[in-house]
Design a protein around this motif. Structure first.
Motif, PDB file in Angstrom:
ATOM      1  N   TYR A  37       1.127  -1.507   0.273  1.00  9.29           N
ATOM      2  CA  TYR A  37      -0.091  -0.446   0.136  1.00  9.29           C
ATOM      3  C   TYR A  37       0.961   1.397  -0.274  1.00  9.29           C
ATOM      4  O   TYR A  37       1.575   1.138   0.675  1.00  9.29           O
ATOM      5  N   SER A  39       1.083   5.673   0.922  1.00 13.02           N
ATOM      6  CA  SER A  39       0.422   6.322   0.739  1.00 13.02           C
ATOM      7  C   SER A  39       0.726   7.670  -0.216  1.00 13.02           C
ATOM      8  O   SER A  39       1.553   8.037  -0.193  1.00 13.02           O
ATOM      9  N   CYS A  65      -0.408   7.993   7.848  1.00 15.43           N
ATOM     10  CA  CYS A  65      -0.889   7.309   7.160  1.00 15.43           C
ATOM     11  C   CYS A  65      -0.117   5.865   7.578  1.00 15.43           C
ATOM     12  O   CYS A  65      -1.393   4.677   6.863  1.00 15.43           O
ATOM     13  N   ALA A  66       0.636   5.989   8.682  1.00 18.30           N
ATOM     14  CA  ALA A  66       0.642   4.415   8.828  1.00 18.30           C
ATOM     15  C   ALA A  66      -0.417   3.542   9.476  1.00 18.30           C
ATOM     16  O   ALA A  66      -0.862   2.281   9.577  1.00 18.30           O
ATOM     17  N   ALA A  69      -2.894   3.166   6.821  1.00 20.37           N
ATOM     18  CA  ALA A  69      -2.566   1.506   5.994  1.00 20.37           C
ATOM     19  C   ALA A  69      -1.771  -0.461   6.893  1.00 20.37           C
ATOM     20  O   ALA A  69      -2.743  -1.051   6.023  1.00 20.37           O
ATOM     21  N   ASP A  70      -2.004   0.627   8.610  1.00 28.20           N
ATOM     22  CA  ASP A  70      -2.543  -0.682   9.277  1.00 28.20           C
ATOM     23  C   ASP A  70      -3.768  -1.469   9.151  1.00 28.20           C
ATOM     24  O   ASP A  70      -4.789  -2.433   8.819  1.00 28.20           O
ATOM     25  N   LEU A  73      -3.933  -2.858   5.191  1.00 21.78           N
ATOM     26  CA  LEU A  73      -3.106  -4.124   5.669  1.00 21.78           C
ATOM     27  C   LEU A  73      -3.692  -5.134   6.449  1.00 21.78           C
ATOM     28  O   LEU A  73      -3.142  -6.706   6.524  1.00 21.78           O
ATOM     29  N   SER A  89       3.576  -7.381   5.049  1.00 15.63           N
ATOM     30  CA  SER A  89       2.647  -6.135   4.467  1.00 15.63           C
ATOM     31  C   SER A  89       4.173  -4.576   4.770  1.00 15.63           C
ATOM     32  O   SER A  89       5.046  -5.012   4.780  1.00 15.63           O
ATOM     33  N   HIS A  91       3.809  -0.800   3.367  1.00 17.62           N
ATOM     34  CA  HIS A  91       3.860   0.281   3.274  1.00 17.62           C
ATOM     35  C   HIS A  91       5.000   1.413   3.328  1.00 17.62           C
ATOM     36  O   HIS A  91       6.060   2.098   3.765  1.00 17.62           O
TER      37      HIS A  91
END
Length: 147
Positions: A37, A39, A65-66, A69-70, A73, A89, A91
């Motif tokens: 993924y 961002s 963003c993290a 993403a979590d 993902l 994963s 990112h």
């Protein structure tokens, strides 16, 4: 055949179809799976009347963003784990997602990429662009497009 697949997702329902296909294919082949993924890049501050208006700091942006993403993902990780797959994963924050997808495939030694395509044509394709099209034209790896 394939030993390590990279599935790129943007969190959309169409991408979910590509993820389901990637999990099934990895399971059938006994391959590893990495979900990717990207961002969007940090937004530039807005300037008005000589004053800079920053929406948030880079640190705050990176944390948001993290978290996003979590959210995208982690469900993939759970599905891959339930399917018995070796999973990772990935990112990044990137200005050009297609370049980040190719870099992730190289870095993780993937031998095929899976991703969705919205199938835009004409003016909408010209204006909105296509990350899938850019990956297709710049990779030497097999690309499996799910629609």
């Amino acid at each position: 055949m394939y030993k390590h697949l990279l599935v790129a997702t943007d969190g959309s329902q169409l991408s979910a179809k590509a993820v389901a296909h990637a999990i099934a294919l990895a399971q059938a082949l006994g391959a590893k799976l990495s979900a990717f993924y990207a961002s969007p890049d940090y937004p530039m501050p807005v300037y008005a009347e000589g004053v800079s208006y920053a929406q948030m700091t880079r640190k705050e942006y990176t944390a948001r963003c993290a978290k996003e993403a979590d959210r995208i993902l982690n469900p993939i990780s759970l599905k891959a784990e339930a399917a018995g797959l070796e999973f990772k994963s990935v990112h990044v924050i990137a200005a050009a997602p297609w370049e980040a997808i190719l870099a992730a495939a190289r870095k993780n030694k993937c031998d095929a990429i899976l991703m969705a395509s919205h199938g835009r044509r004409g003016v909408s394709a010209l204006l909105l662009g296509s990350e899938t099209q850019k990956v297709l034209t710049h990779t030497k790896l097999p690309l499996i497009v799910v629609r």
